[in-house]
Design a protein around this motif. Structure first.
Motif, mmCIF file in Angstrom:
data_model
loop_
_atom_site.group_PDB
_atom_site.id
_atom_site.type_symbol
_atom_site.label_atom_id
_atom_site.label_comp_id
_atom_site.label_asym_id
_atom_site.label_seq_id
_atom_site.Cartn_x
_atom_site.Cartn_y
_atom_site.Cartn_z
ATOM 1 N N UNK A 1 0.832 -1.205 0.000
ATOM 2 C CA UNK A 1 0.000 0.000 0.000
ATOM 3 C C UNK A 1 0.867 1.255 0.000
ATOM 4 N N UNK A 2 1.971 1.206 0.713
ATOM 5 C CA UNK A 2 2.887 2.339 0.745
ATOM 6 C C UNK A 2 3.471 2.605 -0.641
ATOM 7 N N UNK A 3 3.864 1.530 -1.323
ATOM 8 C CA UNK A 3 4.393 1.692 -2.685
ATOM 9 C C UNK A 3 3.361 2.313 -3.603
ATOM 10 N N UNK A 4 2.120 1.839 -3.513
ATOM 11 C CA UNK A 4 1.061 2.390 -4.361
ATOM 12 C C UNK A 4 0.814 3.861 -4.053
ATOM 13 N N UNK A 5 0.806 4.223 -2.777
ATOM 14 C CA UNK A 5 0.590 5.624 -2.403
ATOM 15 C C UNK A 5 1.727 6.501 -2.894
ATOM 16 N N UNK A 6 2.957 6.038 -2.746
ATOM 17 C CA UNK A 6 4.107 6.809 -3.219
ATOM 18 C C UNK A 6 4.058 6.973 -4.735
ATOM 19 N N UNK A 7 3.641 5.922 -5.416
ATOM 20 C CA UNK A 7 3.563 5.971 -6.880
ATOM 21 C C UNK A 7 2.534 7.000 -7.336
ATOM 22 N N UNK A 8 1.340 6.911 -6.784
ATOM 23 C CA UNK A 8 0.268 7.839 -7.163
ATOM 24 C C UNK A 8 0.626 9.262 -6.761
ATOM 25 N N UNK A 9 1.165 9.428 -5.553
ATOM 26 C CA UNK A 9 1.501 10.761 -5.067
ATOM 27 C C UNK A 9 2.609 11.393 -5.896
ATOM 28 N N UNK A 10 3.621 10.614 -6.255
ATOM 29 C CA UNK A 10 4.749 11.140 -7.026
ATOM 30 C C UNK A 10 4.279 11.707 -8.360
ATOM 31 N N UNK A 11 3.495 10.944 -9.092
ATOM 32 C CA UNK A 11 3.054 11.407 -10.410
ATOM 33 C C UNK A 11 2.031 12.540 -10.285
ATOM 34 N N UNK A 12 1.234 12.540 -9.207
ATOM 35 C CA UNK A 12 0.315 13.657 -8.985
ATOM 36 C C UNK A 12 1.081 14.948 -8.758
ATOM 37 N N UNK A 13 2.151 14.874 -7.975
ATOM 38 C CA UNK A 13 2.972 16.062 -7.716
ATOM 39 C C UNK A 13 3.650 16.543 -8.994
ATOM 40 N N UNK A 14 4.213 15.612 -9.770
ATOM 41 C CA UNK A 14 4.898 15.989 -11.009
ATOM 42 C C UNK A 14 3.939 16.680 -11.976
ATOM 43 N N UNK A 15 2.766 16.071 -12.164
ATOM 44 C CA UNK A 15 1.783 16.647 -13.091
ATOM 45 C C UNK A 15 1.255 17.973 -12.550
ATOM 46 N N UNK A 16 0.959 18.019 -11.256
ATOM 47 C CA UNK A 16 0.426 19.237 -10.662
ATOM 48 C C UNK A 16 1.387 20.407 -10.764
ATOM 49 N N UNK A 17 2.655 20.172 -10.435
ATOM 50 C CA UNK A 17 3.648 21.250 -10.494
ATOM 51 C C UNK A 17 3.898 21.677 -11.934
ATOM 52 N N UNK A 18 3.993 20.716 -12.847
ATOM 53 C CA UNK A 18 4.276 21.039 -14.254
ATOM 54 C C UNK A 18 3.165 21.875 -14.866
ATOM 55 N N UNK A 19 1.926 21.436 -14.692
ATOM 56 C CA UNK A 19 0.803 22.157 -15.302
ATOM 57 C C UNK A 19 0.521 23.484 -14.605
ATOM 58 N N UNK B 1 -0.370 19.393 -3.786
ATOM 59 C CA UNK B 1 -0.613 18.208 -4.619
ATOM 60 C C UNK B 1 -0.304 16.942 -3.837
ATOM 61 N N UNK B 2 0.764 16.975 -3.056
ATOM 62 C CA UNK B 2 1.145 15.818 -2.237
ATOM 63 C C UNK B 2 0.045 15.464 -1.240
ATOM 64 N N UNK B 3 -0.456 16.459 -0.514
ATOM 65 C CA UNK B 3 -1.472 16.194 0.493
ATOM 66 C C UNK B 3 -2.789 15.751 -0.139
ATOM 67 N N UNK B 4 -3.091 16.276 -1.326
ATOM 68 C CA UNK B 4 -4.310 15.857 -2.024
ATOM 69 C C UNK B 4 -4.290 14.359 -2.301
ATOM 70 N N UNK B 5 -3.155 13.843 -2.747
ATOM 71 C CA UNK B 5 -3.061 12.429 -3.113
ATOM 72 C C UNK B 5 -2.768 11.537 -1.914
ATOM 73 N N UNK B 6 -2.000 12.018 -0.956
ATOM 74 C CA UNK B 6 -1.530 11.167 0.141
ATOM 75 C C UNK B 6 -2.649 10.783 1.105
ATOM 76 N N UNK B 7 -3.566 11.695 1.383
ATOM 77 C CA UNK B 7 -4.585 11.464 2.414
ATOM 78 C C UNK B 7 -5.946 11.067 1.851
#
Length: 291
Positions: free
Chosen positions: A72-90, A217-223
């Protein structure tokens, strides 16, 4: 008036208020940590001690090695990482365009971003789910084996990014407004093109706002729980908030493991905020200054 010139009694009252506020904020976290150390799964206790009698880390061992916490931790890190990348880029690029360019629909676009913040994410759950399902992004099929990423993870990333993006765009736009346009003009005179001026001059100056955007973006996906609970149906694809519901049975709840998981989930957030704390005040305040 400067704080240094305040009367002694005022300083004492101010520090007492601060100490009480810290205790109110920290005590619940200490109680959760104490619950994670209790033997068995007892939740209530007559003792007020933070560290219980016969304290043990058995709940942490069971959670990490016997449950699916690491998956579950791996899945959360995966989703959170790409959410942050996309959020910051856009957000960084869209905010720059809204700040510097004048084009038809600019005010309407900014107003639309504000309007989207009036509705809770749960209202968007059904239409977003239908839209993702039409593109097959609710399926539990693994599409990136070496990352363990499924189509449902991609759908989750898209939904989290779209939820966080409006506020992030406004935050970035407000911060870009505080950066003088003369810096870009000087860069263009020196031979840089528009993208180079943005990437080499403006973006480094906007680092505090980028940090705030990344944290949001991190908090949106992490929690987040509700959306992930609807989209994810495979236990091996769960994110942390959804996976922890497996610790609650119909007749019994593993409270010690619940508390241990809460502590482990809290640690990355605390670490990130401590590391990036020097950017927080500037990123939150300068983005709200006009002119």
């Amino acid at each position: 008036m400067s704080v240094k010139n305040d009367p002694t009694w005022k300083k004492i009252v101010f520090h007492i208020i601060l100490i009480i506020s810290v205790i109110i904020a920290v005590y619940p976290a200490l109680r959760v940590f104490g619950t994670s150390l209790r033997p068995g799964n007892s939740l209530h206790s007559t003792s007020l001690a933070i560290i219980p009698d016969n304290a043990t880390f058995e709940a942490y061992r069971t959670l990490i090695f016997d449950k699916g916490f690491l998956i579950w931790l791996r899945n959360s890190l995966l989703v959170t990482f790409f959410t942050v990348i996309i959020g910051v880029s856009l957000a960084s690029t869209a905010g720059y365009v809204f700040s510097r360019k004048r084009f038809p629909g600019r005010k309407g676009g900014l107003t639309f971003f504000l309007l989207t913040q009036m509705f809770p994410a749960t209202m968007l759950l059904l239409p977003m789910y239908i839209l993702l399902a039409q593109f097959g992004l609710t399926e539990q099929t693994i599409v990136v084996p070496f990352l363990g990423m499924a189509k449902a993870h991609i759908g989750l990333i898209i939904m989290y990014s779209s939820t966080a993006l409006p506020l992030c765009v406004w935050q970035m736009k407000g911060y870009y407004d505080t950066i003088p346009e003369s810096l870009e003009e000087a860069a263009l005179v020196d031979g840089l093109n528009q993208f180079q001026a943005f990437y080499m001059i403006i973006l480094p100056l906007a680092k505090p706002a980028l940090v705030i955007t990344a944290l949001f973006s991190f908090m949106t996906a992490w929690n987040e729980y509700m959306v992930a609970r609807v989209i994810m149906t495979d236990n091996s694809l769960y994110t942390l908030p959804v996976g922890l519901t497996n610790l609650a049975g119909q007749f019994n709840t593993a409270w010690a493991q619940f508390a241990a998981a809460s502590v482990l989930i809290m640690l990355p957030v605390m670490a990130i905020f401590l590391i990036l704390s020097r950017y927080l005040v500037g990123g939150l305040t300068l983005g709200g200054v006009k002119g």
